[in-house]
Design an enzyme around this catalytic site. Structure first.
Site, mmCIF file in Angstrom:
data_model
loop_
_atom_site.group_PDB
_atom_site.id
_atom_site.type_symbol
_atom_site.label_atom_id
_atom_site.label_comp_id
_atom_site.label_asym_id
_atom_site.label_seq_id
_atom_site.Cartn_x
_atom_site.Cartn_y
_atom_site.Cartn_z
ATOM 1 N N SER A 264 0.855 -1.210 -0.002
ATOM 2 C CA SER A 264 -0.119 0.058 -0.067
ATOM 3 C C SER A 264 0.650 1.239 -0.068
ATOM 4 O O SER A 264 1.931 1.432 0.547
ATOM 5 C CB SER A 264 -0.802 0.281 1.240
ATOM 6 O OG SER A 264 -1.597 1.336 1.199
ATOM 7 N N TYR B 103 -1.664 -0.371 10.246
ATOM 8 C CA TYR B 103 -1.835 -0.823 9.003
ATOM 9 C C TYR B 103 -0.540 -0.408 8.304
ATOM 10 O O TYR B 103 -0.056 -1.215 7.356
ATOM 11 C CB TYR B 103 -3.051 -0.452 8.319
ATOM 12 C CG TYR B 103 -3.263 -0.852 6.877
ATOM 13 C CD1 TYR B 103 -3.733 -1.998 6.472
ATOM 14 C CD2 TYR B 103 -3.298 0.246 5.863
ATOM 15 C CE1 TYR B 103 -4.069 -2.176 4.763
ATOM 16 C CE2 TYR B 103 -3.501 0.042 4.617
ATOM 17 C CZ TYR B 103 -3.650 -1.021 3.945
ATOM 18 O OH TYR B 103 -4.109 -1.225 2.759
HETATM 19 P P1 NAP Z 1 -11.517 -5.331 0.367
HETATM 20 O O1 NAP Z 1 -12.458 -5.097 -0.792
HETATM 21 O O2 NAP Z 1 -11.848 -4.941 1.648
HETATM 22 O O3 NAP Z 1 -11.011 -6.806 0.089
HETATM 23 C C1 NAP Z 1 -10.133 -7.430 1.092
HETATM 24 C C2 NAP Z 1 -10.254 -8.863 0.828
HETATM 25 O O4 NAP Z 1 -9.220 -9.583 1.637
HETATM 26 C C3 NAP Z 1 -11.576 -9.681 0.977
HETATM 27 O O5 NAP Z 1 -11.615 -10.600 0.155
HETATM 28 C C4 NAP Z 1 -11.332 -10.217 2.354
HETATM 29 O O6 NAP Z 1 -12.251 -11.441 2.654
HETATM 30 C C5 NAP Z 1 -9.755 -10.713 2.352
HETATM 31 N N1 NAP Z 1 -9.304 -11.251 3.761
HETATM 32 C C6 NAP Z 1 -9.197 -10.209 4.843
HETATM 33 N N2 NAP Z 1 -8.530 -10.835 5.796
HETATM 34 C C7 NAP Z 1 -8.489 -12.070 5.408
HETATM 35 C C8 NAP Z 1 -7.902 -13.081 6.126
HETATM 36 N N3 NAP Z 1 -7.415 -13.233 7.350
HETATM 37 N N4 NAP Z 1 -8.033 -14.271 5.335
HETATM 38 C C9 NAP Z 1 -8.338 -14.415 4.045
HETATM 39 N N5 NAP Z 1 -8.639 -13.379 3.290
HETATM 40 C C10 NAP Z 1 -8.889 -12.180 4.093
HETATM 41 O O7 NAP Z 1 -10.120 -4.545 0.002
HETATM 42 P P2 NAP Z 1 -9.188 -4.171 -1.298
HETATM 43 O O8 NAP Z 1 -9.173 -2.777 -1.269
HETATM 44 O O9 NAP Z 1 -9.502 -5.304 -2.171
HETATM 45 O O10 NAP Z 1 -7.850 -4.742 -0.590
HETATM 46 C C11 NAP Z 1 -6.987 -5.779 -1.422
HETATM 47 C C12 NAP Z 1 -5.480 -5.535 -0.923
HETATM 48 O O11 NAP Z 1 -5.228 -4.062 -1.441
HETATM 49 C C13 NAP Z 1 -5.397 -5.504 0.824
HETATM 50 O O12 NAP Z 1 -4.166 -6.037 0.846
HETATM 51 C C14 NAP Z 1 -5.175 -3.853 1.057
HETATM 52 O O13 NAP Z 1 -4.625 -3.678 2.136
HETATM 53 C C15 NAP Z 1 -4.656 -3.239 -0.352
HETATM 54 N N6 NAP Z 1 -4.759 -2.075 -0.534
HETATM 55 C C16 NAP Z 1 -6.105 -1.342 -0.996
HETATM 56 C C17 NAP Z 1 -6.116 -0.173 -1.019
HETATM 57 C C18 NAP Z 1 -7.288 0.506 -1.341
HETATM 58 O O14 NAP Z 1 -7.406 1.797 -1.587
HETATM 59 N N7 NAP Z 1 -8.574 -0.312 -1.756
HETATM 60 C C19 NAP Z 1 -5.151 0.536 -1.317
HETATM 61 C C20 NAP Z 1 -3.674 0.287 -0.844
HETATM 62 C C21 NAP Z 1 -3.595 -1.295 -0.639
HETATM 63 P P3 NAP Z 1 -13.588 -11.036 3.371
HETATM 64 O O15 NAP Z 1 -14.683 -10.587 1.973
HETATM 65 O O16 NAP Z 1 -13.995 -12.486 3.855
HETATM 66 O O17 NAP Z 1 -13.275 -10.219 4.461
#
Ligand code: NAP
Length: 248
Positions: free
Chosen positions: A143, A157
């Site tokens: 991130s 985080y």
């Molecule tokens: P999201 O929509 O909240 O999705 C997160 C995913 O991770 C969900 O599928 C969730 O499963 C899964 N997850 C969380 N904890 C888990 C665990 N213990 N075991 C297995 N799966 C787990 O968020 P996203 O934005 O797509 O995030 C994806 C990645 O991008 C993450 O690493 C996040 O930190 C990173 N990121 C996102 C952003 C942003 O702005 N969106 C920015 C920087 C980095 P459930 O559906 O079961 O909860």
């Protein structure tokens, strides 16, 4: 032969966008989800309807036994691993550091750091030429928080993603001679559910003016960078980062 990709947290957000793009590019997929079985099953149906192969596996990546079972199912369904996308991640409600408790830090570090370490370990056992593997690519989803520190929101985080960056650099060098490349993307403000999890669904709207490109990003735009790092097109890249952050 189709390449095999395992994506953690594949049921929604950046993970689901990566799965859709990977299927279009010919990968066979193992889609990990934690709790939303219906969402994962619908995604797998969508992908298989378009002629690709996708299996879903429930696993909480903070649990070692779950990760071992996830990779055992990979062995059973696909028998090989070409790309691991360490995408699963989470954050908690925005607050200052002095308001946080130890249980929260343990949850945040367990998912973002230990979960990524566990999946890397199991992937290397299958990919490394030292273990009889054919090599492969690991892409960690870090991130921009690792660089910005997330003051007043979630320093825990941000620090966890800083650890993912160090993991990427160290592991890339450790396994470079064994056919494995390890790289990372650092997304910025991407439109997914994660901002609501922090207690501010409208976070991108509030902050987009600070982005040089003047907007939030789409999950698909991160998926494009992930797929490039997973592919042979990035064959001379390891230990590198792509910031998908609109210049922020
Ligand atoms: P999201 O929509 O909240 O999705 C997160 C995913 O991770 C969900 O599928 C969730 O499963 C899964 N997850 C969380 N904890 C888990 C665990 N213990 N075991 C297995 N799966 C787990 O968020 P996203 O934005 O797509 O995030 C994806 C990645 O991008 C993450 O690493 C996040 O930190 C990173 N990121 C996102 C952003 C942003 O702005 N969106 C920015 C920087 C980095 P459930 O559906 O079961 O909860």
């Amino acid at each position: 032969m189709n390449k095999v990709m395992l994506i953690t947290g594949a049921n929604r957000g950046i993970g689901a966008a990566t799965a859709r793009l990977a299927a279009q590019r010919g990968y066979h997929l193992l889609l990990n989800y934690r709790s939303r079985a219906d969402e994962a099953a619908a995604l797998a149906r969508e992908i298989t309807a378009h002629g690709s192969v996708a299996h879903t596996v429930q696993a909480d990546i903070t649990e070692e036994a779950d990760v071992l079972r996830l990779f055992a199912e990979l062995d059973e369904h696909h028998g090989r691993l070409d790309a691991l996308i360490n995408n699963a991640g989470m954050l908690e409600t925005q607050m200052r550091l002095e308001q946080m408790d130890v249980a929260r830090w343990q949850r945040v570090l367990a998912t973002n750091v230990i979960g990524s370490f566990l999946c890397c370990r199991e992937a290397i056992k299958r990919m490394s030429s030292q273990h009889g593997g054919d090599g492969g690519a690991i892409v960690n989803v870090s991130s921009m928080a690792a660089r910005l520190g997330s003051p007043n929101e979630y320093i825990d985080y941000a620090a966890a993603k800083g650890a993912v960056d160090s993991l990427t650099i160290g592991l890339a060098r450790e396994v470079a001679g064994e056919g494995i490349r390890v790289n990372a993307v650092r997304p910025g403000l991407i439109a997914t559910d994660i901002h609501a999890a922090g207690g501010e669904p409208g976070r991108i709207e509030r902050l987009k003016g600070s982005v040089p490109l003047q907007r939030g990003g789409e999950a698909r735009e991160v998926a494009e960078a992930i797929l490039w790092l997973a592919s042979e097109q990035s064959s001379y890249c390891t230990g590198t980062f792509i910031d998908v952050s609109g210049g922020r």
